[in-house]
Design a protein around this motif. Structure first.
Motif, short mmCIF file in Angstrom:
data_model
loop_
_atom_site.label_atom_id
_atom_site.label_comp_id
_atom_site.label_asym_id
_atom_site.label_seq_id
_atom_site.Cartn_x
_atom_site.Cartn_y
_atom_site.Cartn_z
N VAL A 123 7.60 80.67 48.05
CA VAL A 123 7.21 79.26 48.21
C VAL A 123 8.36 78.47 48.83
O VAL A 123 8.17 77.62 49.70
CB VAL A 123 6.79 78.66 46.86
N TYR A 124 9.58 78.76 48.37
CA TYR A 124 10.76 78.15 48.99
C TYR A 124 10.86 78.56 50.46
O TYR A 124 11.16 77.74 51.33
CB TYR A 124 12.03 78.57 48.25
N LEU A 125 10.60 79.83 50.71
CA LEU A 125 10.67 80.35 52.08
C LEU A 125 9.64 79.65 52.96
O LEU A 125 9.91 79.32 54.12
CB LEU A 125 10.44 81.85 52.09
N ASN A 126 8.45 79.42 52.43
CA ASN A 126 7.42 78.72 53.17
C ASN A 126 7.87 77.31 53.53
O ASN A 126 7.58 76.81 54.63
CB ASN A 126 6.12 78.67 52.36
N GLY A 127 8.62 76.67 52.60
CA GLY A 127 9.16 75.34 52.90
C GLY A 127 10.14 75.38 54.06
O GLY A 127 10.16 74.48 54.91
N VAL A 128 10.97 76.43 54.11
CA VAL A 128 11.89 76.58 55.23
C VAL A 128 11.12 76.76 56.53
O VAL A 128 11.44 76.17 57.57
CB VAL A 128 12.84 77.78 54.99
N PHE A 159 9.81 73.45 57.84
CA PHE A 159 10.83 72.64 58.51
C PHE A 159 11.16 73.19 59.89
O PHE A 159 11.42 72.42 60.83
CB PHE A 159 12.09 72.55 57.65
N LEU A 160 11.14 74.51 60.04
CA LEU A 160 11.38 75.10 61.36
C LEU A 160 10.26 74.76 62.33
O LEU A 160 10.51 74.56 63.53
CB LEU A 160 11.54 76.61 61.23
N ASP A 161 9.03 74.70 61.83
CA ASP A 161 7.92 74.28 62.68
C ASP A 161 8.10 72.82 63.11
O ASP A 161 7.77 72.43 64.24
CB ASP A 161 6.59 74.43 61.95
N GLU A 216 19.49 75.39 62.76
CA GLU A 216 20.35 76.54 62.96
C GLU A 216 20.84 77.17 61.65
O GLU A 216 21.13 78.37 61.61
CB GLU A 216 21.61 76.14 63.75
N ASN A 217 20.95 76.35 60.60
CA ASN A 217 21.61 76.80 59.37
C ASN A 217 20.74 76.57 58.15
O ASN A 217 19.91 75.65 58.13
CB ASN A 217 22.93 76.04 59.16
N VAL A 218 20.97 77.37 57.12
CA VAL A 218 20.33 77.13 55.84
C VAL A 218 21.38 77.35 54.75
O VAL A 218 22.03 78.39 54.69
CB VAL A 218 19.09 78.03 55.62
N ILE A 219 21.57 76.33 53.92
CA ILE A 219 22.51 76.40 52.80
C ILE A 219 21.73 76.82 51.56
O ILE A 219 20.75 76.17 51.18
CB ILE A 219 23.19 75.05 52.56
N VAL A 220 22.14 77.91 50.93
CA VAL A 220 21.45 78.44 49.76
C VAL A 220 22.40 78.46 48.57
O VAL A 220 23.49 79.05 48.65
CB VAL A 220 20.91 79.86 50.00
N THR A 279 30.72 71.83 44.00
CA THR A 279 30.87 72.38 45.34
C THR A 279 29.50 72.58 45.98
O THR A 279 29.30 72.28 47.17
CB THR A 279 31.62 73.72 45.30
N SER A 280 28.55 73.09 45.22
CA SER A 280 27.18 73.27 45.74
C SER A 280 26.60 71.94 46.20
O SER A 280 25.99 71.84 47.27
CB SER A 280 26.28 73.91 44.68
N MET A 281 26.79 70.90 45.38
CA MET A 281 26.27 69.59 45.76
C MET A 281 26.91 69.11 47.06
O MET A 281 26.22 68.62 47.96
CB MET A 281 26.53 68.57 44.65
N HIS A 282 28.22 69.26 47.19
CA HIS A 282 28.90 68.81 48.40
C HIS A 282 28.50 69.64 49.62
O HIS A 282 28.43 69.12 50.73
CB HIS A 282 30.42 68.85 48.20
N LEU A 283 28.21 70.91 49.42
CA LEU A 283 27.68 71.72 50.52
C LEU A 283 26.37 71.12 51.02
O LEU A 283 26.15 70.96 52.23
CB LEU A 283 27.46 73.16 50.07
N HIS A 284 25.50 70.78 50.09
CA HIS A 284 24.17 70.28 50.46
C HIS A 284 24.22 68.89 51.08
O HIS A 284 23.25 68.48 51.75
CB HIS A 284 23.24 70.29 49.25
N LEU A 285 25.32 68.17 50.92
CA LEU A 285 25.45 66.89 51.62
C LEU A 285 25.53 67.10 53.12
O LEU A 285 25.41 66.15 53.89
CB LEU A 285 26.70 66.15 51.14
N ARG A 286 25.71 68.37 53.55
CA ARG A 286 25.75 68.71 54.97
C ARG A 286 24.39 69.18 55.47
O ARG A 286 24.30 69.87 56.48
CB ARG A 286 26.79 69.81 55.23
N ALA A 287 23.32 68.82 54.81
CA ALA A 287 21.97 69.22 55.24
C ALA A 287 21.11 68.00 55.50
O ALA A 287 21.34 66.92 54.96
CB ALA A 287 21.33 70.11 54.18
N ARG A 288 20.11 68.20 56.33
CA ARG A 288 19.14 67.14 56.65
C ARG A 288 17.80 67.39 55.98
O ARG A 288 17.13 66.46 55.54
CB ARG A 288 18.94 67.07 58.16
N TYR A 289 17.41 68.66 55.90
CA TYR A 289 16.12 69.03 55.33
C TYR A 289 16.36 69.75 54.00
O TYR A 289 17.27 70.58 53.88
CB TYR A 289 15.36 69.95 56.28
N PHE A 290 15.50 69.48 53.02
CA PHE A 290 15.68 70.07 51.70
C PHE A 290 14.39 70.66 51.17
O PHE A 290 13.32 70.06 51.30
CB PHE A 290 16.20 69.03 50.69
#
Length: 271
Positions: free
Chosen positions: A126-131, A134-136, A142-146, A205-216
Motif C-alpha cells: 500500500v505504501y508502494l502504491n502511494g509512491v 506520486f510518480l504518476d 528522483e529520490n525516496v527517503i525510507v 535524524t529521520s525527521m530531519h531527513l524527511h524535511l528534504r522531501a516534497r511528497y509523503f
C-alpha cells in the motif's frame, strides 16, 4: 516572555492600575508571582510572518520544534548522520518521503514488554502504491527517503522499491538504531548496546531527513509520521508538500498533516 530587569521590553508594576509604556511586551507584578504578555505574543517562534502568522499549523509546528529541540551533543550527532545519509545533490522537490511506523504500533504484534498495538498497519505494498501514485503525478521524482523503527519492514520495503522502481535513488538513515519499538525504554531487550540517546538521535535524524522531501506517504494514525508531515509543511526544504495518507485518522492533527489546514465542517465524521 522577556526576562525581568534584563530587557527594555519588560516592566515591573506595583499595582495592576499602574501606567506603563504600551510598547512594553511583558508585564510583571512586584507583589505577586504573575506576568502577562501585552503584544507580540508569537515573536518567540521566529516565524517568517512575525506576529501576524497565527495559523494553527505554524503555531503547532513552532511548539513541536521547541519541545523537540536537541541538546548540543545530540545536535552534533544528527548533523553527522545527515551528512552521512544525504546525497550532496538531493533535490527536495524531486523527493518522496516514506516514514513507516510499524512494530509495536500494529495490532497483534508479539513484542514482549510493549503495549498492545492500536493500528491495523497497512501492508507495505500500500505504501508502494502511494509512491507509484506520486510518480504518476510527477515523473521527475528522483529520490525516496525510507525510515522506520522496524528494521524488517524497512528492509522489505527497500527490496520492493529496488524491484518495482529501480530508477529511484533510495536514501536511508545511516546508523539508525531501528529498535523495533516506538518506546525508548528497555532497549536492551531489543537492540544490543543501544541507549535512549541513540533512539532519540535516530528519530530526530529521520525527521530531519524527511524535511528534504516534497511528497509523503504516511499513516496519520501514527502521531510520529503525522508530526513529520506537519514539520515538513512549515520547516521543510521543498517548495510545497503533498501527503498521501494510507491509514487515516480523523482529528485536527491528522488533517494538518494531510492537508496543512483544519478539517472542514463534518470531515471528522467521514470514513
Amino acid at each position: 516572555v522577556d526576562p525581568l530587569h534584563t530587557s527594555d521590553r519588560a516592566a515591573d508594576l506595583s499595582d495592576a492600575k499602574d501606567e506603563y509604556d504600551r510598547s512594553i511586551r511583558t508585564l510583571y507584578s512586584a507583589r505577586k508571582l504573575w506576568y502577562r504578555l501585552t503584544n507580540s505574543k508569537y515573536s518567540w517562534t521566529g516565524l517568517s510572518g512575525g506576529d501576524t502568522d497565527h495559523s494553527t499549523i505554524n503555531m503547532l509546528a513552532a511548539t513541536l520544534a521547541y519541545y523537540l529541540r536537541p541538546k548540543p551533543y545530540i545536535r552534533e550527532q544528527i548533523d553527522k548522520r545527515l551528512r552521512q545519509s544525504l546525497p550532496a545533490d538531493i533535490d527536495p522537490d524531486r523527493t518522496i518521503g516514506v516514514p513507516i511506523r510499524r512494530s509495536d504500533k500494529c495490532k497483534g504484534h508479539n513484542i514482549t514488554g510493549s503495549a498492545g498495538g492500536e493500528l491495523d498497519c497497512p501492508p507495505l505494498d500500500v505504501y508502494l502504491n502511494g509512491v507509484h501514485q506520486f510518480l504518476d503525478f510527477d515523473p521527475l521524482v528522483e529520490n525516496v527517503i525510507v525510515t522506520s523503527e522496524d528494521k524488517a519492514a524497512c528492509d522489505e520495503f527497500v527490496e520492493l522499491l529496488k524491484k518495482e522502481l529501480p530508477q529511484l535513488r533510495i536514501v536511508l538513515n545511516v546508523g539508525d538504531v531501528q529498535q523495533g519499538t516506538g518506546s525508548g525504554t528497555k532497549l536492551e531487550a531489543y537492540v544490543d548496546q543501544a541507549s535512549n540517546v541513540d533512539v532519540v538521535t535516530s528519530a530526530l535524524t529521520s525527521m530531519h531527513l524527511h524535511l528534504r522531501a516534497r511528497y509523503f506517504v504516511i499513516t496519520s494514525l501514527s502521531t510520529w509520521t503525522s508530526t513529520i508531515a506537519v514539520m515538513a509543511r512549515v520547516y521543510g526544504f521543498a517548495s510545497e508538500v503533498y501527503v498521501h495518507d494510507v491509514g487515516r485518522n480523523h482529528n485536527l492533527f491528522s488533517a494538518l498533516a494531510r492537508k496543512g489546514c483544519e478539517p472542514i465542517h463534518g470531515e471528522r465524521m467521514k470514513n
